[in-house]
Design an enzyme around this catalytic site. Structure first.
Site, PDB file in Angstrom:
ATOM      1  N   ASP A  35       0.825  -1.194   0.000  1.00 48.52           N
ATOM      2  CA  ASP A  35       0.000   0.000   0.000  1.00 48.52           C
ATOM      3  C   ASP A  35       0.870   1.259   0.000  1.00 48.52           C
ATOM      4  O   ASP A  35       1.623   1.502   0.944  1.00 48.52           O
ATOM      5  CB  ASP A  35      -0.888  -0.041   1.255  1.00 48.52           C
ATOM      6  CG  ASP A  35      -1.948   1.027   1.210  1.00 48.52           C
ATOM      7  OD1 ASP A  35      -2.414   1.334   0.098  1.00 48.52           O
ATOM      8  OD2 ASP A  35      -2.286   1.567   2.262  1.00 48.52           O
ATOM      9  N   THR A  68      -2.946   5.646  -4.142  1.00 47.35           N
ATOM     10  CA  THR A  68      -1.921   6.417  -3.426  1.00 47.35           C
ATOM     11  C   THR A  68      -0.547   6.251  -4.069  1.00 47.35           C
ATOM     12  O   THR A  68       0.235   7.196  -4.100  1.00 47.35           O
ATOM     13  CB  THR A  68      -1.864   6.011  -1.937  1.00 47.35           C
ATOM     14  OG1 THR A  68      -1.639   4.602  -1.852  1.00 47.35           O
ATOM     15  CG2 THR A  68      -3.162   6.333  -1.243  1.00 47.35           C
ATOM     16  N   THR A  69      -0.267   5.050  -4.584  1.00 49.24           N
ATOM     17  CA  THR A  69       1.013   4.849  -5.266  1.00 49.24           C
ATOM     18  C   THR A  69       1.024   5.676  -6.547  1.00 49.24           C
ATOM     19  O   THR A  69       1.992   6.371  -6.851  1.00 49.24           O
ATOM     20  CB  THR A  69       1.201   3.365  -5.612  1.00 49.24           C
ATOM     21  OG1 THR A  69       0.892   2.580  -4.467  1.00 49.24           O
ATOM     22  CG2 THR A  69       2.623   3.080  -6.037  1.00 49.24           C
ATOM     23  N   ASP A 357      -8.805  -0.083   0.952  1.00 49.76           N
ATOM     24  CA  ASP A 357      -8.731   0.379  -0.442  1.00 49.76           C
ATOM     25  C   ASP A 357      -9.963  -0.076  -1.213  1.00 49.76           C
ATOM     26  O   ASP A 357     -10.597   0.702  -1.916  1.00 49.76           O
ATOM     27  CB  ASP A 357      -7.497  -0.217  -1.155  1.00 49.76           C
ATOM     28  CG  ASP A 357      -6.207   0.477  -0.745  1.00 49.76           C
ATOM     29  OD1 ASP A 357      -6.194   1.109   0.318  1.00 49.76           O
ATOM     30  OD2 ASP A 357      -5.221   0.373  -1.494  1.00 49.76           O
TER      31      ASP A 357
HETATM   32  P1  ADP Z   1      -2.345   2.430  -6.180  1.00 47.48           P
HETATM   33  O1  ADP Z   1      -1.800   2.564  -4.794  1.00 47.48           O
HETATM   34  O2  ADP Z   1      -2.044   3.649  -6.996  1.00 47.48           O
HETATM   35  O3  ADP Z   1      -3.753   2.029  -6.227  1.00 47.48           O
HETATM   36  P2  ADP Z   1      -1.787  -0.229  -7.128  1.00 47.48           P
HETATM   37  O4  ADP Z   1      -0.564  -0.992  -6.803  1.00 47.48           O
HETATM   38  O5  ADP Z   1      -3.051  -0.636  -6.489  1.00 47.48           O
HETATM   39  O6  ADP Z   1      -1.471   1.289  -6.867  1.00 47.48           O
HETATM   40  O7  ADP Z   1      -1.950  -0.283  -8.717  1.00 47.48           O
HETATM   41  C1  ADP Z   1      -3.025   0.340  -9.365  1.00 47.48           C
HETATM   42  C2  ADP Z   1      -2.878   0.223 -10.874  1.00 47.48           C
HETATM   43  O8  ADP Z   1      -2.877  -1.136 -11.284  1.00 47.48           O
HETATM   44  C3  ADP Z   1      -4.040   0.895 -11.562  1.00 47.48           C
HETATM   45  O9  ADP Z   1      -3.545   1.731 -12.583  1.00 47.48           O
HETATM   46  C4  ADP Z   1      -4.833  -0.269 -12.142  1.00 47.48           C
HETATM   47  O10 ADP Z   1      -5.515   0.065 -13.323  1.00 47.48           O
HETATM   48  C5  ADP Z   1      -3.750  -1.274 -12.384  1.00 47.48           C
HETATM   49  N1  ADP Z   1      -4.273  -2.640 -12.468  1.00 47.48           N
HETATM   50  C6  ADP Z   1      -4.966  -3.320 -11.553  1.00 47.48           C
HETATM   51  N2  ADP Z   1      -5.282  -4.557 -11.988  1.00 47.48           N
HETATM   52  C7  ADP Z   1      -4.765  -4.677 -13.219  1.00 47.48           C
HETATM   53  C8  ADP Z   1      -4.740  -5.711 -14.196  1.00 47.48           C
HETATM   54  N3  ADP Z   1      -5.319  -6.882 -13.988  1.00 47.48           N
HETATM   55  N4  ADP Z   1      -4.105  -5.477 -15.363  1.00 47.48           N
HETATM   56  C9  ADP Z   1      -3.508  -4.295 -15.562  1.00 47.48           C
HETATM   57  N5  ADP Z   1      -3.493  -3.279 -14.692  1.00 47.48           N
HETATM   58  C10 ADP Z   1      -4.113  -3.460 -13.538  1.00 47.48           C
HETATM   59 MG    MG Z   2      -4.661   0.280  -5.614  1.00 47.10          MG
END
Ligand code: ADP
Ligand code: MG
Length: 499
Positions: A35, A68-69, A357
């Site tokens: 996270d 957040t990332t 989240d």
């Molecule tokens: P954040 O803290 O920003 O939410 P995450 O590590 O949760 O970071 O990553 C979020 C990103 O991952 C988003 O841009 C989302 O669209 C992408 N994402 C999630 N699942 C998939 C998937 N199955 N294929 C491609 N991208 C994905």
């Molecule tokens: Mg996320």
């Protein structure tokens, strides 16, 4: 530089194939998480500019719970791009203007992107948010819990109050054993082993006062010489307790939640009346129980009336790992509890962060209603539009608009990098692909909407806006000056030195 370093530190966690971080605190305590905001909060950043990035990620967390990332990565990329332009002699003030110009195009474009949420897409949004977290192994269970939780607490006007979704976490179990309870988990045991372990169609008493012998208000010392008098005195106290318990039983109550203490003797009598009772129940739990059961909060047992009681379809003592709790269920209650299970303290804590989240994303999707495709597709599309329209910006600001586009591309770039694909190839392909095309989990360019990888549009809007705010704030700064500690000692006056 400091701010960019902070942003860089979370980049490898982005997306479905992002890594986790293991953070070690000063006291040796360990946190394992994916996270973004948690990592940033635990980072020991000294530099004020680095702290700005951390603050902005927290803002994103409080507004959207997720993304957040992303916010940190975009902030870092905006600064990275800015550095290159400043080296090319573009003045930071022009840059800031250019970034704001770009932001206005982005917001305008975003307003026309996306589609209206349909019912089953809530679960897809939940799944997108869970992807890449260690809790992914229980993705079905978790997305199901979050969507049902949201539906349960929706009021008649369709509004959602997330405070009515409680979370109870327990070590010793698997993610898949997590479940949703329509009601509340009171993390207390029954006060007596002979009390019933479960009651169907319970009549619930919520007690604000203790079940103990009344304390005398006046401070007094009793000198008793005669054992018979002592016995009579104790018997009177016992009698008082017995009467209280009788009174409770007479009202029809068969479950008591007491905010204060319950005397062992009272526990004994309640058990004899087949009443289940718990003591020292938290104030917040009492409030939740009031909502769930419809009971009044009672502070006077004398003349207890049945109308003051509430009802629950089931009250039962359950064991979660090593924890014994009393679960209060009422079908249709507008207050629910997500019971989250995991093998160890670390895994449960990460599950709890992940659930926060997910529930945030589901609520945001439900509230803002417009969805866009994920996998970096929205950022890639916005970048394409910015490059097309960069010429609209006056003079050198156009360069900043181009840089802004590159900064947005850091999201598909990072997703590609984290999934082992070549980020340069990925970006080249994305320059001429469709609006829903993003980076899939195996690093290919695919239609994310078709893959059901979707996100609330609001999340993207907030992430980009926050990132611009953070980076422009930093770009305006030309110097970091340490202030005198406020209220601290003033330096001694310099005597005899001619002023
Ligand atoms: P954040 O803290 O920003 O939410 P995450 O590590 O949760 O970071 O990553 C979020 C990103 O991952 C988003 O841009 C989302 O669209 C992408 N994402 C999630 N699942 C998939 C998937 N199955 N294929 C491609 N991208 C994905
Ligand atoms: Mg996320």
């Amino acid at each position: 530089m400091a701010a960019r370093a902070v942003a860089e530190s979370v980049r490898s966690t982005l997306g479905p194939l992002g890594f986790d971080k293991l953070l070690v605190g000063g006291g040796g305590e360990v946190t394992i998480t994916n996270d973004g905001v948690t990592i940033l909060e635990l980072l020991h950043a000294e530099h004020p500019a680095a702290k700005i990035i951390i603050e902005i990620s927290k803002t994103q967390d409080s507004q959207c719970h997720d993304g957040t990332t992303t916010t940190a990565v975009i902030s870092g990329a905006l600064l990275e791009q800015a550095k290159e332009l400043i080296e090319k002699q573009v003045h930071p003030a022009i840059l800031v203007k250019g970034y704001h110009f770009a932001l206005s195009i982005v917001l305008e474009t975003l307003d026309e992107m996306g589609w209206e949420l349909s019912g089953d897409e809530l679960a897809d949004a939940a799944r997108t948010s869970i992807n890449g977290k260690s809790a992914e192994s229980a993705i079905d269970t978790l997305s199901d819990i979050s969507v049902r939780a949201l539906d349960a607490v929706r009021d008649d006007e369709g509004n959602i109050n997330l405070d009515n979704i409680k979370v109870s976490t327990f070590e010793g179990g698997t993610y898949d054993q997590s479940e949703l309870l329509s009601g509340l988990v009171v993390e207390k045991e029954r006060v007596h082993s002979e009390m019933p372990q479960s009651i169907v169609d319970a009549n619930v008493l919520l007690l604000k006062t203790s079940l103990e012998p009344k304390e005398t208000k006046i401070e007094s010392k009793l000198n008793i010489n005669d054992p018979a008098i002592l016995e009579a005195f104790l018997a009177r106290e016992e009698e008082a307790i017995k009467v209280m318990c009788q009174e409770i039983s007479k009202s029809g109550a068969n479950a008591v939640f007491c905010q204060k203490d319950i005397d062992p003797l009272a526990a004994h009598y309640l058990a004899q009346y087949n009443i289940l009772a718990t003591k020292r129940v938290k104030n917040s739990d009492m409030e939740a129980l009031r909502r769930i059961t419809g009971a009044k909060l009672v502070s006077e047992i004398k003349e207890l009336k049945p109308e003051q009681l509430g009802s629950a379809s089931l009250i039962s003592e359950e064991k979660f790992g090593e924890h014994i709790c009393v679960c209060v269920t009422n079908e249709g209650a507008k207050s629910v509890t997500a019971i989250l299970r995991g093998a160890t303290g670390h895994t449960v804590s990460e599950l709890e962060r992940c659930f926060d989240d997910v529930i945030g994303v589901v609520a945001l999707s439900d509230e803002s209603k417009i969805m866009v495709a994920g996998g970096g597709s929205a950022y890639a599309h916005l970048a394409r539009v910015l490059r097309e329209r960069a010429h609209e910006a006056p003079g050198r600001q156009a360069m900043a608009v181009e840089s802004f586009a590159s900064a947005l591309e850091s999201i598909p770039w990072t997703l590609a990098e984290n999934s082992g694909a070549d980020p340069v190839d990925t970006l080249l392909s994305l320059k001429s692909s469709g609006i829903h095309d993003g980076v899939s989990i195996d690093g290919k360019i695919e239609n994310m909407k078709k893959l059901k990888v979707i996100e609330p549009r609001k999340l993207i809007r907030t992430a980009i806006s926050s990132a611009v705010e953070a980076s422009t704030l930093i770009l305006r700064i030309d110097d970091v000056i340490s202030m005198k500690p406020s209220g601290g000692d003033l330096p001694p006056p310099m005597m005899g030195m001619g002023g």
